[in-house]
Design a protein around this motif. Structure first.
Motif, PDB file in Angstrom:
ATOM      1  N   GLN A  15       0.827  -1.206   0.000  1.00 51.03           N
ATOM      2  CA  GLN A  15       0.000   0.000   0.000  1.00 51.03           C
ATOM      3  C   GLN A  15       0.862   1.259   0.000  1.00 51.03           C
ATOM      4  OE1 GLN A  15      -2.967   0.112  -0.737  1.00 51.03           O
ATOM      5  NE2 GLN A  15      -3.840  -1.887  -0.285  1.00 51.03           N
ATOM      6  N   TRP A  32      -3.303 -11.709  -6.827  1.00 48.10           N
ATOM      7  CA  TRP A  32      -4.449 -10.871  -6.546  1.00 48.10           C
ATOM      8  C   TRP A  32      -4.000  -9.418  -6.556  1.00 48.10           C
ATOM      9  CZ3 TRP A  32      -9.440 -10.856  -6.532  1.00 48.10           C
ATOM     10  CH2 TRP A  32     -10.133  -9.856  -5.846  1.00 48.10           C
ATOM     11  N   THR A  89      -5.446  -3.411  -5.554  1.00 49.38           N
ATOM     12  CA  THR A  89      -5.898  -2.132  -6.106  1.00 49.38           C
ATOM     13  C   THR A  89      -7.051  -2.332  -7.077  1.00 49.38           C
ATOM     14  OG1 THR A  89      -3.728  -1.164  -5.798  1.00 49.38           O
ATOM     15  CG2 THR A  89      -5.161  -0.108  -7.403  1.00 49.38           C
ATOM     16  N   LYS A 141      -8.783  -5.199  -7.400  1.00 49.64           N
ATOM     17  CA  LYS A 141      -9.699  -6.227  -6.890  1.00 49.64           C
ATOM     18  C   LYS A 141      -9.975  -7.273  -7.959  1.00 49.64           C
ATOM     19  CE  LYS A 141     -10.656  -3.610  -3.194  1.00 49.64           C
ATOM     20  NZ  LYS A 141      -9.972  -3.905  -1.953  1.00 49.64           N
ATOM     21  N   ILE A 187     -18.114  -4.191  -5.584  1.00 50.74           N
ATOM     22  CA  ILE A 187     -16.821  -3.655  -6.023  1.00 50.74           C
ATOM     23  C   ILE A 187     -16.551  -4.109  -7.463  1.00 50.74           C
ATOM     24  CG2 ILE A 187     -14.335  -3.685  -5.613  1.00 50.74           C
ATOM     25  CD1 ILE A 187     -14.908  -4.102  -2.635  1.00 50.74           C
ATOM     26  N   ARG A 188     -16.874  -5.370  -7.748  1.00 50.00           N
ATOM     27  CA  ARG A 188     -16.627  -5.909  -9.096  1.00 50.00           C
ATOM     28  C   ARG A 188     -17.620  -5.361 -10.110  1.00 50.00           C
ATOM     29  NH1 ARG A 188     -16.318 -10.839  -6.643  1.00 50.00           N
ATOM     30  NH2 ARG A 188     -18.344 -11.451  -7.455  1.00 50.00           N
ATOM     31  N   ALA A 219     -12.933  -0.019  -8.105  1.00 53.58           N
ATOM     32  CA  ALA A 219     -11.489   0.243  -8.045  1.00 53.58           C
ATOM     33  C   ALA A 219     -11.105   1.216  -9.161  1.00 53.58           C
ATOM     34  CB  ALA A 219     -10.708  -1.063  -8.174  1.00 53.58           C
ATOM     35  N   ARG A 220     -11.691   1.033 -10.335  1.00 48.10           N
ATOM     36  CA  ARG A 220     -11.364   1.935 -11.447  1.00 48.10           C
ATOM     37  C   ARG A 220     -11.986   3.308 -11.265  1.00 48.10           C
ATOM     38  NH1 ARG A 220      -8.671  -1.104 -15.361  1.00 48.10           N
ATOM     39  NH2 ARG A 220      -9.093  -3.310 -15.109  1.00 48.10           N
ATOM     40  N   GLU A 230      -9.926   2.786  -3.141  1.00 44.53           N
ATOM     41  CA  GLU A 230      -8.767   2.023  -2.675  1.00 44.53           C
ATOM     42  C   GLU A 230      -8.993   1.757  -1.200  1.00 44.53           C
ATOM     43  OE1 GLU A 230      -4.702   3.421  -3.626  1.00 44.53           O
ATOM     44  OE2 GLU A 230      -5.703   4.813  -4.969  1.00 44.53           O
ATOM     45  N   ILE A 231      -8.937   0.500  -0.811  1.00 40.47           N
ATOM     46  CA  ILE A 231      -9.163   0.198   0.602  1.00 40.47           C
ATOM     47  C   ILE A 231      -7.847  -0.238   1.229  1.00 40.47           C
ATOM     48  CG2 ILE A 231     -10.492  -1.149   2.247  1.00 40.47           C
ATOM     49  CD1 ILE A 231     -12.703  -1.317   0.186  1.00 40.47           C
ATOM     50  N   LEU A 232      -7.439   0.526   2.220  1.00 36.18           N
ATOM     51  CA  LEU A 232      -6.156   0.275   2.868  1.00 36.18           C
ATOM     52  C   LEU A 232      -6.380  -0.571   4.119  1.00 36.18           C
ATOM     53  CD1 LEU A 232      -4.820   3.941   2.640  1.00 36.18           C
ATOM     54  CD2 LEU A 232      -4.580   2.110   0.980  1.00 36.18           C
ATOM     55  N   PRO A 233      -5.417  -1.413   4.418  1.00 34.27           N
ATOM     56  CA  PRO A 233      -5.621  -2.317   5.553  1.00 34.27           C
ATOM     57  C   PRO A 233      -5.601  -1.608   6.904  1.00 34.27           C
ATOM     58  CG  PRO A 233      -3.426  -2.606   4.622  1.00 34.27           C
ATOM     59  CD  PRO A 233      -4.148  -1.652   3.730  1.00 34.27           C
ATOM     60  N   VAL A 275      -9.329 -11.148   1.329  1.00 32.00           N
ATOM     61  CA  VAL A 275      -8.504 -10.706   0.224  1.00 32.00           C
ATOM     62  C   VAL A 275      -9.118  -9.503  -0.486  1.00 32.00           C
ATOM     63  CG1 VAL A 275      -9.472 -12.242  -1.506  1.00 32.00           C
ATOM     64  CG2 VAL A 275      -7.075 -11.592  -1.641  1.00 32.00           C
ATOM     65  N   PHE A 276     -10.444  -9.370  -0.369  1.00 27.02           N
ATOM     66  CA  PHE A 276     -11.100  -8.213  -0.979  1.00 27.02           C
ATOM     67  C   PHE A 276     -10.950  -6.966  -0.125  1.00 27.02           C
ATOM     68  CE2 PHE A 276     -13.403 -11.179  -3.641  1.00 27.02           C
ATOM     69  CZ  PHE A 276     -13.473 -10.465  -4.811  1.00 27.02           C
ATOM     70  N   ARG A 277     -10.450  -7.144   1.084  1.00 26.81           N
ATOM     71  CA  ARG A 277     -10.389  -6.026   2.013  1.00 26.81           C
ATOM     72  C   ARG A 277     -11.785  -5.444   2.219  1.00 26.81           C
ATOM     73  NH1 ARG A 277      -7.854  -6.000   5.523  1.00 26.81           N
ATOM     74  NH2 ARG A 277      -5.783  -6.750   5.272  1.00 26.81           N
ATOM     75  N   ARG A 325      -8.942   5.009   1.100  1.00 26.44           N
ATOM     76  CA  ARG A 325      -8.007   6.093   0.842  1.00 26.44           C
ATOM     77  C   ARG A 325      -8.796   7.351   0.492  1.00 26.44           C
ATOM     78  NH1 ARG A 325      -3.709   7.019  -4.009  1.00 26.44           N
ATOM     79  NH2 ARG A 325      -2.723   8.809  -3.057  1.00 26.44           N
TER      80      ARG A 325
END
Lengths: 402, 535
Positions: free
Chosen positions: A46, A346, A349, A351, B71-72, B77-78, B82-85, B234-236, B242
Motif C-alpha cells: 500500500q 491478486w 488495487t 480487486k 466492487i466488481r 477500483a477503477r 482504494e481500501i487500505l488495511p 482478500v477483498f479487504r 483512501r
C-alpha cells in the motif's frame, strides 16, 4: 584466505537489517534482500500505491560504458536505437543473442554523449566485452560500487523535492539527472518496477547510509515505508512487467530451445528498432518480423464466479494468494492447452485476480476466453480466464509531469 | 413540468446504498436520478475538510463488509476506491499496559499469551469455529429475505438453500449459532475467554450502533460479522478507504454517472407522489416535481414510511411496526486535527500500531457502566471509544507531519435529559478528550480543531433519525425478515413502484451496500415481470 560468503548485505544493510522485523529474507544475486520488513507485506504494498516506498535494488548488476566507442557498443547490445537516445534519457530495453532470443532486460541510462550506465538482472560483463572488440570503450562493473534505491509511490515526488537541489518536478518519465540529495551526489532517474510515479536513486556505496537516513527522515510525514520483494512483486504484476527467470528464461541459460523467447514473443516488439545499427540478433528478428510470432505474452484476468464455483464444490470460500505466485500453470482453449501463465496474483488495487501468460498466437487476442488450471483441495479443476491488455494498472501519475 | 423531469427511476437520498441502487438501475438502462439534500453525496459516508488542510471522515470512518460483488460489478477500483488495511486493534489499559491484536498471527498469540496463555489458544479455536459459522451464515448477506409464513416458490428455494447450509454444521457449530443469536456478547465470550480486556474489546463490536450494553441479550450475533470479513479478507471488505469514507461514495457516484445516472445535490424530497396506490414521482421542497414509475427510498424506515408517505396510504399494522422499529441513537463522533502524532503511553513513539485501531474498552464493567450513564438519559462520562488515525494510514488526510484522529464514541442518548444543546455537546466532547488523555498524554495540547457530533447532530446534519448509524439497531428481532418489518422485508412497500434500499432493510449496517444492490435486483425483476404483463 577465507571462503567467500554465499550472501552479503547490500550497502544499506546496516539500516535494512534491523528494520526487517519479519526476518523474512531472500537472496538476490548473492545479496540479502528483504521479502518483507513487517510480519505481513500488505502495508508495504500500500505504501507503493498510496504513499511512498523505499526499495533497496542495489543487487542489480550495473555497468558503466564510457569512451569514444561507448555509444557503438550500447547500440550493438540493445534492441533499441541508441543513436536516437538523448543525453539524460533512459531506455528500458531487452538484449538478444545472435538468434534474436532475449538474454536479459534492463535499463540503459545515457549520462553523457559517451557515458552510459547499463543495469541488468544477469551478470553481463563478459557479454559486453565480447561485443566490444575493436571499440575504444571502457567497461567498468559498478555493481558493488553503486548503491541503488527505488523511491516509488504517488508521494515520492513531493518527498524528494524537499531534500534535493535537482528539478525533480521537471524530470520527465524515463529521464535521468545528476543532483544532490541532502548534499550527496546522486543520479536520479524517473524509473522503477512498480508502474507508479517513482524514482531510482544511484549513489556511491559509501553514501548509502546517509542517503537512506536523509530519505527516511524526509519521508516520515509522507508515509514512507521500506518495502520488500513481496510487495514489489505484486506491484510489478499489476504493471504487467515481466521478471527474468519467472516470465522468461535468459536465452544463454536455456537448456532447451523451447525455453527461449524473442522480444516479439515477450510483448517487447516495441523495443526492437530494426532500422538501428547492427545490434546482436537483428538479422534473426528481421526474419521473424516477416512472419507473425508463434507465441504472445499477454495479461489474463481470472473469472471470479468460476473460482467461487470451483471452491464451492468442496464447501470452501475461494482462497486467493496474498503474494504473487510464480509457478507455471496450463491455459486451455477449445479443450486444448494453448499456453501457460507464469505470474499470477491478486491485485488489491484492482480487486481482480491477474496473471501474465504465454499464449499461442491464435489464442492471444484480447478478449479470448480461456480456461486455467486451479488446484482446489489437491484436485485439479478449471476456472475461466480472459486475455487482457497490460498494464493492468496504469495511473496517469506514472508519466505525468506537473 | 418539463419532459426532462421524467425519469424511469428516482432515488431519494444519495447515501452509499442509494448510489449503489442508482448505479445498478442505470447500468440496466433505466433513466435514473439520485436526489440528495446536501451539497455532497455520501450521506453518513462523506469526507469533509472542515478545518483547512485536514480531512475528516465525518461520520462513518471505516469500510465494513462492503460486498465484493459490488466492487466488481460497479468497477469501483477503477472509479477511485482504494481500501487500505486496518491491521491491528490495541486496547490500552489503565495500568499502562495494553492488549494488542495484530495482522500477524504469532504476534497476536504472543500478545494474548501475556494476558492469558489459555486465551491465546482459545482465540484460535474460537476463530476456527466462527469462520465456519460465518461461512454458513454469509449467504444471508446476498439474498432477499424470504417470507417464512406465506412463502412463494423463490422463498422456499431460499429457505431450502439456507437449510442445506445449516445442515453442513455439526452439533457444536449449530449450538453455537443458536447461542450467538440469543445471548449477550459478554455471556458468550465468558464461555470462551478469561481475559477481561479481550472480552470487552471483542464484545464492543456487538454494541456498536445499538442502545444496548455488552450484557444485553442479542449482542453476540455481531461477533460473526468480523469473521464474515475474514472470508472476504482478500477483498479487504474491512478497511480504510483512501481519501476517507467519502471516497467510497464518490467512487460509487462516479460509477453510477458512467452508466448514465444523474445525481442532483441540494435537492430535498418533500414527499413521494402517488396515484391509485402507485408511486408516480416525487415533489421537492421548492415545489419542483419529478416523475417516475419507480421511486426508491435510501433513507431510514421512519422517514421512508412516516415522512415521505402519508401514513394513511399504508396499512395500519405496518405504520405501527415502523413506529415501534428501534432506531435509538447511541453514539457520537469526535474528529480531531492534531499538530503531532498521538503518543500512547502504553506504546510510546511512532510505529505500525498507530496505523491500526485503538479501542477504549479495558473491561466489560467499563462498557456496561458507560451504558448505564446513557440508559438513564445522559452520555457516558467515560465512554467506549473506537479510534483510528487515518493520516497514519493515508498521509494525504492531513498536512505533512500533522494528523487527524477519528473517535467513534458510545454511549450518548438521543433523548438526553433536557435535550442536546451547545453546552452539552461541548461537555460530551470534553468527556471524550478527558478520558482519552489518560491514555494519550500529549493529546490535549496537540488539538488544533475539534468537531463533535451528537446523536441529534447526526439526525439534523446527516438525516439519520435519532442519530442511529445503522438506520435501525442491528439486533436479532430487527434482522433478516424482520428488517424493517415482516412482510415488507423484500425491499417493496405497500405502494406499488415505491421501494426501500437503505440500511434499514436487510442486511443493513455499516458500509456494506448489500441493501442497495439487492433492492435494485428486486426492482429490475419486477420491471421484467411487468413487461411480461404480470402484475
Amino acid at each position: 584466505m577465507p571462503a567467500p560468503s554465499a550472501v552479503r548485505g547490500t550497502p544499506f544493510h546496516e539500516r535494512t537489517g534491523p528494520l526487517c522485523q519479519a526476518g523474512n529474507w531472500r537472496r538476490w544475486a548473492g545479496h540479502l534482500s528483504a521479502s518483507s520488513y513487517e510480519p505481513t507485506h500488505e502495508h508495504e504494498y500500500q505504501a507503493i500505491r498510496s504513499a511512498a516506498a523505499l526499495i533497496d535494488v542495489s543487487p542489480l548488476h550495473k555497468y558503466r560504458l564510457s569512451g569514444p566507442g561507448a555509444a557503438t557498443l550500447a547500440n550493438r547490445i540493445v534492441t533499441r536505437d541508441v543513436d536516437r537516445q538523448e543525453i539524460g534519457q533512459v531506455y528500458y530495453t531487452p538484449w538478444c543473442d545472435a538468434a534474436g532470443k532475449v538474454r536479459d532486460d534492463g535499463t540503459l541510462h545515457r549520462l553523457g554523449a559517451s557515458d552510459f550506465r547499463l543495469t541488468s538482472a544477469e551478470p553481463t560483463l563478459k557479454w559486453l566485452h565480447e561485443n566490444a572488440r575493436g571499440l575504444d570503450v571502457e567497461i567498468e562493473e559498478e555493481t558493488e560500487q553503486v548503491a541503488a534505491l527505488a523511491l516509488q509511490g504517488p508521494r515520492s515526488r513531493e518527498l524528494l523535492e524537499r531534500i534535493t537541489d535537482g528539478d525533480v518536478a521537471g524530470l520527465p518519465y524515463f529521464r535521468v539527472m545528476s543532483a544532490r540529495i541532502a548534499g550527496i551526489a546522486a543520479e536520479i532517474s524517473r524509473t522503477g518496477y512498480t508502474g507508479d510515479l517513482g524514482y531510482e536513486i544511484w549513489v556511491g556505496a559509501a553514501d548509502a547510509i546517509p542517503l537512506w537516513d536523509a530519505l527516511t527522515a524526509a519521508g516520515a510525514p509522507f508515509g514512507l515505508a521500506p518495502a520488500g520483494m513481496l510487495a514489489l512483486d505484486m506491484a510489478r504484476l499489476e504493471a504487467g512487467l515481466l521478471l527474468v527467470d519467472v516470465d522468461f528464461v535468459p536465452a544463454h541459460r536455456a537448456i532447451i530451445e523451447d525455453r527461449k523467447s524473442s522480444p516479439y514473443e515477450l510483448g517487447l516488439g516495441w523495443t526492437v528498432s530494426l532500422e538501428a545499427s547492427n545490434f546482436v540478433g537483428r538479422a534473426a528478428l528481421r526474419a521473424e518480423r516477416a512472419r507473425p510470432p508463434a507465441w504472445r505474452f499477454r495479461g489474463i484476468v481470472l473469472d471470479w464466479e468460476s473460482l467461487e464455483a470451483a471452491y464451492a464444490a468442496v464447501g470452501l470460500p475461494p482462497q486467493l494468494p496474498g503474494t504473487t505466485l510464480r509457478d507455471s500453470v496450463p491455459l486451455y482453449a477449445g479443450g486444448r492447452q494453448v499456453g501457460y501463465a507464469t505470474s499470477r496474483g491478486w491485485s488489491p488495487t484492482l480487486k481482480t485476480y491477474l496473471g501474465l501468460a504465454h499464449l499461442e498466437a491464435e489464442s492471444a487476442a484480447v478478449g479470448t476466453e480461456l480456461e486455467i488450471e486451479v488446484t482446489v483441495e489437491h484436485r485439479r479443476r478449471r476456472g475461466r480466464a480472459t486475455v487482457a491488455k497490460t498494464p493492468f494498472f496504469d495511473p496517469e501519475r506514472k508519466r505525468a509531469t506537473p | 413540468m418539463s419532459a426532462t423531469n421524467a425519469y424511469d427511476a428516482i432515488i431519494v437520498g444519495g447515501g452509499h446504498n442509494g448510489l449503489i441502487n442508482a448505479a445498478y438501475l442505470a447500468r440496466a438502462g433505466l433513466r435514473t436520478v439520485v436526489l440528495e439534500r446536501r451539497h455532497l453525496v455520501g450521506g453518513a459516508a462523506v469526507t469533509e475538510e472542515i478545518f483547512p488542510g485536514f480531512k475528516y471522515s465525518v461520520a462513518s470512518y471505516v469500510v465494513s463488509l462492503l460486498r465484493p460483488e459490488i466492487i466488481r460489478d460497479l468497477r469501483l477500483a477503477r472509479h477511485g476506491l482504494e481500501i487500505l488495511p486496518l491491521e491491528s486493534t490495541i486496547t490500552p489499559l489503565p495500568n499502562g499496559d495494553y492488549l494488542g491484536r495484530w495482522a500477524d498471527h504469532d504476534q497476536t498469540r504472543r500478545d494474548l499469551y501475556r494476558h492469558s496463555p489459555k486465551d491465546a489458544e482459545a482465540y484460535d479455536d474460537f476463530a476456527t469455529l466462527m469462520y465456519r459459522l460465518a461461512w454458513a451464515v454469509k449467504p444471508l448477506l446476498g439474498i432477499v429475505p424470504p417470507d417464512p409464513l406465506s412463502p412463494g416458490l423463490r422463498d422456499l428455494k431460499t429457505l431450502l438453500m439456507l437449510g442445506r447450509h445449516a445442515r453442513g454444521l455439526d452439533e457444536q457449530q449449530f449450538h453455537a449459532l443458536f447461542k450467538l443469536g440469543t445471548m449477550s456478547a459478554a455471556d458468550y465470550l465468558d464461555e470462551w475467554f478469561e481475559s477481561d480486556p479481550l472480552k470487552a474489546t471483542m464484545s464492543a463490536s456487538g454494541i456498536i450502533g445499538t442502545f444496548l450494553g455488552p450484557r444485553s441479550p442479542g449482542t453476540a450475533y455481531v461477533l460473526l460479522h468480523h469473521y464474515m470479513g475474514e472470508i472476504d479478507g482478500v477483498f479487504r471488505a474491512w478497511g480504510f478507504a483512501r481519501g476517507g469514507n467519502g471516497m467510497v461514495s464518490e467512487s460509487i457516484a462516479s460509477s453510477a454517472r458512467s452508466h448514465g445516472a444523474e445525481i442532483r445535490t441540494g435537492a430535498t424530497v418533500e414527499r413521494v407522489l402517488t396515484a391509485n396506490g402507485r408511486a408516480t414521482g416525487v415533489v421537492l421542497d421548492d415545489g419542483e416535481e419529478l416523475t417516475a414509475k419507480t421511486v426508491v427510498s435510501g433513507v431510514d424506515p421512519k422517514r421512508t414510511f412516516l415522512g415521505l408517505l402519508d401514513p394513511e396510504e399504508l396499512p395500519e399494522d405496518l405504520v405501527e411496526a415502523i413506529r415501534r422499529f428501534r432506531i435509538r441513537g447511541s453514539s457520537g463522533k469526535v474528529n480531531l486535527s492534531l499538530s503531532e502524532a498521538p503518543e500512547f503511553s502504553c506504546l510510546p513513539g511512532e510505529g505500525p500500531h498507530l496505523r491500526g485501531a485503538f479501542s477504549i474498552s479495558p473491561s466489560t464493567d467499563y462498557l456496561e457502566r458507560a451504558y448505564d450513564d446513557a440508559k438513564y438519559g445522559g452520555f457516558s462520562r467515560r465512554p467506549y471509544m473506537d479510534i483510528v488515525i487515518p493520516s497514519m494510514i493515508d498521509p494525504g488526510m492531513a498536512p505533512p507531519g500533522r494528523h487527524v484522529m477519528s473517535i467513534f464514541v458510545q454511549y450518548a442518548a438521543f433523548d438526553i435529559e433536557g435535550g442536546w444543546d451547545d453546552a452539552k455537546r461541548e461537555a460530551f466532547g470534553d468527556a471524550v478528550v478527558d478520558t482519552l488523555s489518560e491514555y494519550v498524554p500529549n493529546l490535549r495540547d496537540s488539538i488544533l480543531h475539534r468537531q463533535v457530533l451528537t446523536p441529534l447532530d447526526m439526525q439534523e446534519q446527516l438525516g439519520l433519525t435519532e442519530g442511529n448509524i445503522f438506520h435501525g439497531e442491528l439486533t436479532p428481532q430487527q434482522l433478516f425478515f424482520f428488517r424493517p418489518s415482516p412482510a415488507w422485508a423484500d425491499y417493496r412497500t405497500p405502494v406499488r413502484g415505491f421501494y426501500q434500499c437503505g440500511s434499514g432493510t436487510h442486511p443493513g449496517g455499516g458500509v456494506c451496500g448489500a441493501s442497495g444492490r439487492l433492492a435494485a435486483l428486486e426492482i429490475l425483476r419486477d420491471l421484467r415481470r411487468r413487461r411480461r404483463g404480470r402484475p
